[in-house]
Each structure stands twice: as structure tokens, then as C-alpha cells.
Design an enzyme around this catalytic site. Structure first.
Site, PDB file in Angstrom:
ATOM      1  N   TYR A  97       0.826  -1.210   0.000  1.00  0.00           N
ATOM      2  CA  TYR A  97       0.000   0.000   0.000  1.00  0.00           C
ATOM      3  C   TYR A  97       0.852   1.249   0.000  1.00  0.00           C
ATOM      4  O   TYR A  97       2.081   1.194   0.173  1.00  0.00           O
ATOM      5  CB  TYR A  97      -0.936   0.001   1.216  1.00  0.00           C
ATOM      6  N   ARG A 139       7.974   4.185  -5.122  1.00  0.00           N
ATOM      7  CA  ARG A 139       8.087   3.299  -3.952  1.00  0.00           C
ATOM      8  C   ARG A 139       7.068   2.163  -4.061  1.00  0.00           C
ATOM      9  O   ARG A 139       7.372   1.014  -3.745  1.00  0.00           O
ATOM     10  CB  ARG A 139       7.888   4.098  -2.657  1.00  0.00           C
ATOM     11  N   ARG A 181      -8.026 -21.334  -0.241  1.00  0.00           N
ATOM     12  CA  ARG A 181      -7.071 -20.745   0.699  1.00  0.00           C
ATOM     13  C   ARG A 181      -5.761 -21.541   0.664  1.00  0.00           C
ATOM     14  O   ARG A 181      -5.474 -22.353   1.535  1.00  0.00           O
ATOM     15  CB  ARG A 181      -7.626 -20.715   2.117  1.00  0.00           C
ATOM     16  N   HIS A 183      -1.513 -21.259   0.051  1.00  0.00           N
ATOM     17  CA  HIS A 183      -0.414 -20.296   0.034  1.00  0.00           C
ATOM     18  C   HIS A 183       0.113 -20.091  -1.388  1.00  0.00           C
ATOM     19  O   HIS A 183       0.644 -19.043  -1.705  1.00  0.00           O
ATOM     20  CB  HIS A 183       0.725 -20.780   0.952  1.00  0.00           C
ATOM     21  N   LYS A 186       6.365  -1.800   1.672  1.00  0.00           N
ATOM     22  CA  LYS A 186       5.229  -1.235   2.411  1.00  0.00           C
ATOM     23  C   LYS A 186       4.088  -2.250   2.339  1.00  0.00           C
ATOM     24  O   LYS A 186       3.166  -2.146   1.526  1.00  0.00           O
ATOM     25  CB  LYS A 186       4.846   0.136   1.826  1.00  0.00           C
ATOM     26  N   GLU A 195      13.498   2.774  13.170  1.00  0.00           N
ATOM     27  CA  GLU A 195      12.551   3.827  12.775  1.00  0.00           C
ATOM     28  C   GLU A 195      11.417   3.859  13.792  1.00  0.00           C
ATOM     29  O   GLU A 195      11.471   3.160  14.811  1.00  0.00           O
ATOM     30  CB  GLU A 195      12.024   3.579  11.360  1.00  0.00           C
ATOM     31  N   LEU A 207      11.608   1.614   6.204  1.00  0.00           N
ATOM     32  CA  LEU A 207      10.916   2.180   5.047  1.00  0.00           C
ATOM     33  C   LEU A 207      11.622   3.469   4.626  1.00  0.00           C
ATOM     34  O   LEU A 207      11.949   4.309   5.478  1.00  0.00           O
ATOM     35  CB  LEU A 207       9.455   2.483   5.410  1.00  0.00           C
TER      36      LEU A 207
HETATM   37  N1  PMP Z   1       8.262   4.084   8.526  1.00  0.00           N
HETATM   38  C1  PMP Z   1       7.120   3.387   8.685  1.00  0.00           C
HETATM   39  C2  PMP Z   1       7.186   2.045   9.330  1.00  0.00           C
HETATM   40  C3  PMP Z   1       5.895   3.926   8.268  1.00  0.00           C
HETATM   41  O1  PMP Z   1       4.746   3.224   8.411  1.00  0.00           O
HETATM   42  C4  PMP Z   1       5.871   5.231   7.718  1.00  0.00           C
HETATM   43  C5  PMP Z   1       4.562   5.862   7.323  1.00  0.00           C
HETATM   44  N2  PMP Z   1       4.110   5.383   6.110  1.00  0.00           N
HETATM   45  C6  PMP Z   1       7.081   5.918   7.544  1.00  0.00           C
HETATM   46  C7  PMP Z   1       8.260   5.315   7.965  1.00  0.00           C
HETATM   47  C8  PMP Z   1       7.121   7.292   6.930  1.00  0.00           C
HETATM   48  O2  PMP Z   1       6.927   7.197   5.531  1.00  0.00           O
HETATM   49  P1  PMP Z   1       6.329   8.437   4.725  1.00  0.00           P
HETATM   50  O3  PMP Z   1       7.160   9.613   5.077  1.00  0.00           O
HETATM   51  O4  PMP Z   1       6.508   8.058   3.284  1.00  0.00           O
HETATM   52  O5  PMP Z   1       4.922   8.602   5.129  1.00  0.00           O
END
Ligand code: PMP
Length: 275
Positions: A30, A49, A98, A100, A144, A176, A200
Site C-alpha cells: 500500500y 516506492r 485458501r 499459500h 510497504k 525507525e 521504510l
Molecule cells: N516508517 C514506517 C514504518 C511507516 O509506516 C511510515 C509511514 N508510512 C514511515 C516510515 C514514513 O513514511 P512516509 O514519510 O513516506 O509517510
């Protein structure tokens, strides 16, 4: 109105199969994209991304950049909020059972738009609370993925501890936030964990770095030990829905927030919204 598999329809009429692999396995990816005054913020970066997440999960990207743009423009016209947030999800699609296993499925695409409520500068300067906990997510957080069970539990932890965000550490190194990237300000240098497969690559993170460099601040992408973070002069987090947010307290330790350096970065970041 939402978009589902080629159709624009009311949210209440948007239905998917119980055999959709997003529903059964969290098998999908997403994006969350902010929109300021009908201006989609860094759409190309978000779509790149998204494409990276789709490649990594071997899901075919169903649309070109222009096709995404046309769909999003139509959805945004039907939502009248000043600032909006786009949620765009692509799952691997509907399987026969269902299992995998999968082959050649048609991806399910769901897009919706909501009002984006961003805090203004006055609300941000005082800072927000956070706590630090272990990063127990998988090692591919550069994807993501819609498999967000750990993140959901981190949100529950944040609510139980009355904090805005959970900051994550792995082996004594900050990775993060549960839904954000992390920055520290230490002796006038801004530091943020370098991008690797375990975090991310936040689009806001990129824009915060750009804003800092544009205003002649020094930025280092490097390992940040948990002890470095606790000794920092300031701590910030960044995300599409929080922009660049000062953290004023982690556990019992307080930090100064909303200082001159933060203001400089915040102010420049605002100018990027109308680019
Ligand atoms: N890290 C994680 C785990 C996130 O969920 C997010 C939010 N999407 C971010 C970083 C920040 O990403 P962005 O600046 O693209 O929203």
C-alpha cells in the site's frame, strides 16, 4: 466515492471476495499519499516506492503513472477537504482456495481518499511523547506491506502508554518509528538512520533531508545508537501524516522541542508542498 478494480463507487458498495489474498494473508502492499490544496505531494516518489514494493512481492503493477494520476484526480474531485490523504492498496488478488500457492492472479486495487488533519506549527512546537521498544518486525520493512499486525500492536502499546509514537531499536541501534522515520539533532548535526532493507524509505524523510540541506544544515545518514538518541539535543519523527514532529519526552527523559533548527527545517518543508 472509492475506486475498486476499475470502478468508482460508494464505499458501502465496495466489496471484495473472502478469497482475496489481502484478506486471507495480508498479501498486498500500500501507499499513503498526502494532498495539499488538491496538489498531490511527491506523487512520482510515492508511485516509485509502490512499484518497488510490487516488484519485491512479485505482484504486477496494474497501472502506469498516468493511469494512477487520472484515477486519483477523479477521486480527489469528489472529496472536498482542504487537505486530503490517499490510501492506495494493491493485493495479489483472489485465489481459487485458501492456498499459500499462487499463480497469475489479477491484483485487487482499492483506493480511497480521506480528510488529512495535519497539526499546525503551534500544535507541533511543544512536542510529543514517545517510548522505545524492540523492533520485532520482519527484516524486509522496506516493502510497504499490508501485513501490519506488529504495527497494530505497537499502536495499542502507544495508546496504553499515552504516547504519540513507538520508536524501535534492534540490537541497540534505532531503526525507525512504528509508523515514521526518526531524526536526532546532536551538536547542530541532523542524523537519521541510513536506508537499508530493514526500514521504510519515507518520502517525508527524504523531504526533511532536502529541507535541512537547502537551509545549510549538516545531515548525516548513519547508525544511531539508542544511547545517542537519549543523549541527543532534539529528537524528531517524520511521516506523511505528521510531517516533521518534535519529540519532547521519551520515558522519563525530556528533550527541548520546536527550537530554531527544527523551525528552519519545518518552514522549508512547508514551501515544498506548493512546488
Ligand atoms: N516508517 C514506517 C514504518 C511507516 O509506516 C511510515 C509511514 N508510512 C514511515 C516510515 C514514513 O513514511 P512516509 O514519510 O513516506 O509517510
Amino acid at each position: 466515492m472509492v475506486f475498486l478494480n476499475g470502478e468508482f463507487l460508494p464505499q458501502k458498495d465496495a466489496k471484495i471476495s473472502t478469497l482475496d489474498r489481502g484478506f486471507l494473508f495480508g498479501d498486498g502492499v500500500y501507499e499513503v499519499i498526502p494532498v495539499y490544496n488538491q496538489n498531490i505531494f511527491k506523487l512520482t516518489e510515492h508511485l516509485n516506492r509502490l512499484d518497488g514494493s510490487l516488484r519485491a512481492t512479485k505482484i504486477k503493477n496494474p497501472f502506469t503513472g498516468n493511469e494512477y494520476k487520472n484515477i486519483l484526480t477523479k477521486l480527489l474531485k469528489n472529496n472536498f477537504a482542504k487537505n486530503q490523504t490517499i490510501y492506495l492498496q494493491i493485493t495479489r488478488g483472489v485465489g481459487e482456495s485458501r492456498s499459500h500457492n499462487f499463480k497469475n492472479l489479477t491484483p485487487t486495487i482499492y483506493i480511497r481518499v480521506d480528510e488529512l488533519k495535519i497539526r499546525n506549527k503551534n500544535e507541533l512546537v511543544c512536542g510529543f511523547k514517545a517510548i522505545i521498544t524492540k523492533d520485532i518486525r520482519w527484516n524486509n520493512c522496506y516493502i510497504k506491506s499490508t501485513s501490519l499486525l506488529t504495527n497494530v500492536l505497537y499502536v495499542e502499546m502507544a495508546q496504553a502508554n499515552l504516547v504519540e509514537e513507538i520508536i524501535l531499536e534492534k540490537n541497540g541501534i534505532i531503526t525507525e518509528g512504528a509508523s515514521s522515520n526518526v531524526f536526532i539533532l546532536s551538536k547542530n548535526t541532523i542524523k537519521t538512520p541510513k536506508i537499508n532493507g530493514e526500514i521504510l524509505a519515507g518520502i517525508t524523510r527524504e523531504m526533511v533531508i532536502k529541507s535541512a540541506i537547502a537551509t545549510n544544515l549538516e545531515v548525516k545518514e548513519c547508525d544511531i545508537k539508542t544511547s545517542d538518541l537519549m543523549d541527543a539535543d532534539e529528537v524528531w519523527i517524520s511521516s506523511s501524516t505528521r510531517e516533521v514532529m518534535p519529540i519532547s519526552q521519551i520515558g522519563d527523559k525530556t528533550f527541548s522541542s520546536g527550537g530554531e533548527v527544527w523551525q528552519q527545517v519545518y518552514n522549508h518543508f512547508q514551501t515544498l508542498k506548493s512546488e
